[in-house]
Design a protein around this motif. Structure first.
Motif, PDB file in Angstrom:
ATOM      1  N   SER A   1      54.122  30.640 -39.963  1.00 40.53           N
ATOM      2  CA  SER A   1      54.789  31.747 -39.271  1.00 40.53           C
ATOM      3  C   SER A   1      54.677  33.043 -40.064  1.00 40.53           C
ATOM      4  O   SER A   1      54.451  34.109 -39.493  1.00 40.53           O
ATOM      5  CB  SER A   1      56.258  31.425 -38.971  1.00 40.53           C
ATOM      6  OG  SER A   1      56.983  31.245 -40.175  1.00 40.53           O
ATOM      7  N   THR A   2      54.808  32.970 -41.382  1.00 45.90           N
ATOM      8  CA  THR A   2      54.668  34.179 -42.192  1.00 45.90           C
ATOM      9  C   THR A   2      53.223  34.657 -42.176  1.00 45.90           C
ATOM     10  O   THR A   2      52.963  35.871 -42.135  1.00 45.90           O
ATOM     11  CB  THR A   2      55.156  33.937 -43.634  1.00 45.90           C
ATOM     12  OG1 THR A   2      56.527  33.509 -43.569  1.00 45.90           O
ATOM     13  CG2 THR A   2      55.073  35.188 -44.473  1.00 45.90           C
TER      14      THR A   2
ATOM     15  N   VAL B   1      59.390  44.439 -43.134  1.00 44.11           N
ATOM     16  CA  VAL B   1      59.625  43.830 -41.818  1.00 44.11           C
ATOM     17  C   VAL B   1      59.071  42.421 -41.648  1.00 44.11           C
ATOM     18  O   VAL B   1      59.332  41.780 -40.629  1.00 44.11           O
ATOM     19  CB  VAL B   1      59.073  44.724 -40.678  1.00 44.11           C
ATOM     20  CG1 VAL B   1      59.755  46.083 -40.669  1.00 44.11           C
ATOM     21  CG2 VAL B   1      57.578  44.856 -40.748  1.00 44.11           C
ATOM     22  N   ILE B   2      58.339  41.911 -42.632  1.00 41.36           N
ATOM     23  CA  ILE B   2      57.644  40.640 -42.433  1.00 41.36           C
ATOM     24  C   ILE B   2      58.598  39.478 -42.178  1.00 41.36           C
ATOM     25  O   ILE B   2      58.341  38.628 -41.332  1.00 41.36           O
ATOM     26  CB  ILE B   2      56.668  40.328 -43.586  1.00 41.36           C
ATOM     27  CG1 ILE B   2      55.772  39.159 -43.170  1.00 41.36           C
ATOM     28  CG2 ILE B   2      57.406  40.042 -44.881  1.00 41.36           C
ATOM     29  CD1 ILE B   2      54.427  39.180 -43.786  1.00 41.36           C
ATOM     30  N   ASP B   3      59.721  39.424 -42.888  1.00 36.72           N
ATOM     31  CA  ASP B   3      60.652  38.310 -42.709  1.00 36.72           C
ATOM     32  C   ASP B   3      61.328  38.362 -41.340  1.00 36.72           C
ATOM     33  O   ASP B   3      61.547  37.332 -40.703  1.00 36.72           O
ATOM     34  CB  ASP B   3      61.690  38.300 -43.826  1.00 36.72           C
ATOM     35  CG  ASP B   3      61.053  38.093 -45.182  1.00 36.72           C
ATOM     36  OD1 ASP B   3      60.237  37.157 -45.307  1.00 36.72           O
ATOM     37  OD2 ASP B   3      61.335  38.865 -46.101  1.00 36.72           O
ATOM     38  N   LYS B   4      61.624  39.568 -40.883  1.00 36.23           N
ATOM     39  CA  LYS B   4      62.205  39.733 -39.554  1.00 36.23           C
ATOM     40  C   LYS B   4      61.204  39.299 -38.485  1.00 36.23           C
ATOM     41  O   LYS B   4      61.560  38.593 -37.539  1.00 36.23           O
ATOM     42  CB  LYS B   4      62.630  41.186 -39.364  1.00 36.23           C
ATOM     43  CG  LYS B   4      63.280  41.485 -38.048  1.00 36.23           C
ATOM     44  CD  LYS B   4      63.894  42.884 -37.968  1.00 36.23           C
ATOM     45  CE  LYS B   4      63.070  43.989 -38.509  1.00 36.23           C
ATOM     46  NZ  LYS B   4      63.640  45.318 -38.252  1.00 36.23           N
ATOM     47  N   LEU B   5      59.944  39.676 -38.654  1.00 33.97           N
ATOM     48  CA  LEU B   5      58.913  39.278 -37.693  1.00 33.97           C
ATOM     49  C   LEU B   5      58.685  37.770 -37.731  1.00 33.97           C
ATOM     50  O   LEU B   5      58.493  37.144 -36.691  1.00 33.97           O
ATOM     51  CB  LEU B   5      57.612  40.031 -37.954  1.00 33.97           C
ATOM     52  CG  LEU B   5      56.476  39.767 -36.971  1.00 33.97           C
ATOM     53  CD1 LEU B   5      56.896  40.021 -35.527  1.00 33.97           C
ATOM     54  CD2 LEU B   5      55.267  40.618 -37.323  1.00 33.97           C
ATOM     55  N   ALA B   6      58.743  37.169 -38.917  1.00 32.42           N
ATOM     56  CA  ALA B   6      58.613  35.710 -39.014  1.00 32.42           C
ATOM     57  C   ALA B   6      59.756  35.034 -38.254  1.00 32.42           C
ATOM     58  O   ALA B   6      59.548  34.029 -37.562  1.00 32.42           O
ATOM     59  CB  ALA B   6      58.595  35.260 -40.474  1.00 32.42           C
ATOM     60  N   ALA B   7      60.970  35.592 -38.338  1.00 36.99           N
ATOM     61  CA  ALA B   7      62.109  35.045 -37.591  1.00 36.99           C
ATOM     62  C   ALA B   7      61.866  35.145 -36.086  1.00 36.99           C
ATOM     63  O   ALA B   7      62.206  34.225 -35.326  1.00 36.99           O
ATOM     64  CB  ALA B   7      63.403  35.766 -37.981  1.00 36.99           C
TER      65      ALA B   7
END
Length: 138
Positions: A97-98, A118-124
Motif C-alpha cells: 500500500s505504501t 501525505v504518504i501515510d494518509k494516502l496509504a490509509a
C-alpha cells in the motif's frame, strides 16, 4: 456512520474515513506519534467527529503471507482500540500500500517534501478503499 482506515507506522498514523454511504475513502490527516495515550486520544476525537462505527487497520504481512513482528504490533494496537473504545476493528492486508501511494504521488509529480507529508494518509486511503470495495453488495 463511517468507517475509518488507519496506516500505523512507528512515527505517524495515516488516517482516512469513508463517506456516509461507505463507497469512497478520503484522507483526513496524518497523526504525528508521540505517546500512546495522545495517539489514542486523537483517534478517539476523530471517531467521535466522524461518527465512526468500524476501524480498518492496515495489516502488514510478509510477502509470503506470514505475520512478522510489525504485524503483531498492529494486532496489539487493534485489540487496544477494540477494548478501549468498544469498536469493531478489521484488518486489511496492506502489502504494497505504501508502494502504491508512493507511485501515485510520483506519477502526480508531487515534490519529495510534499510526498513525505501525505504518504501515510494516502496509504490509509488505499487500505480503506480496498476494504470498502470488498464490502459493496454485502
Amino acid at each position: 456512520m463511517r468507517v475509518m482506515g488507519l496506516d500505523l507506522g512507528d512515527k505517524t498514523i495515516g488516517v482516512a474515513v469513508s463517506d456516509e454511504m461507505k463507497w469512497t475513502a478520503q484522507g483526513i490527516e496524518t497523526i504525528q506519534r508521540r505517546k500512546l495515550e495522545s495517539d489514542l486520544n486523537r483517534i478517539n476525537e476523530l471517531i467521535k467527529e466522524y461518527n465512526v462505527v468500524k476501524i480498518v487497520l492496515g495489516f502488514p504481512k510478509n510477502m509470503n503471507g506470514t505475520i512478522g513482528p510489525r504485524g503483531e504490533i498492529v494486532r496489539e494496537f487493534g485489540q487496544l482500540l477494540e477494548q478501549t473504545y468498544h469498536i469493531d476493528v478489521a484488518y486489511w492486508d496492506e502489502r504494497l500500500s505504501t508502494v502504491a501511494a508512493e507511485r501515485t504521488l510520483l506519477e502526480a509529480d508531487v515534490s519529495r517534501k510534499k510526498r513525505k507529508q501525505v504518504i501515510d494518509k494516502l496509504a490509509a486511503v488505499i487500505i480503506l478503499q480496498g476494504y470498502l470495495d470488498t464490502q459493496q453488495g454485502k
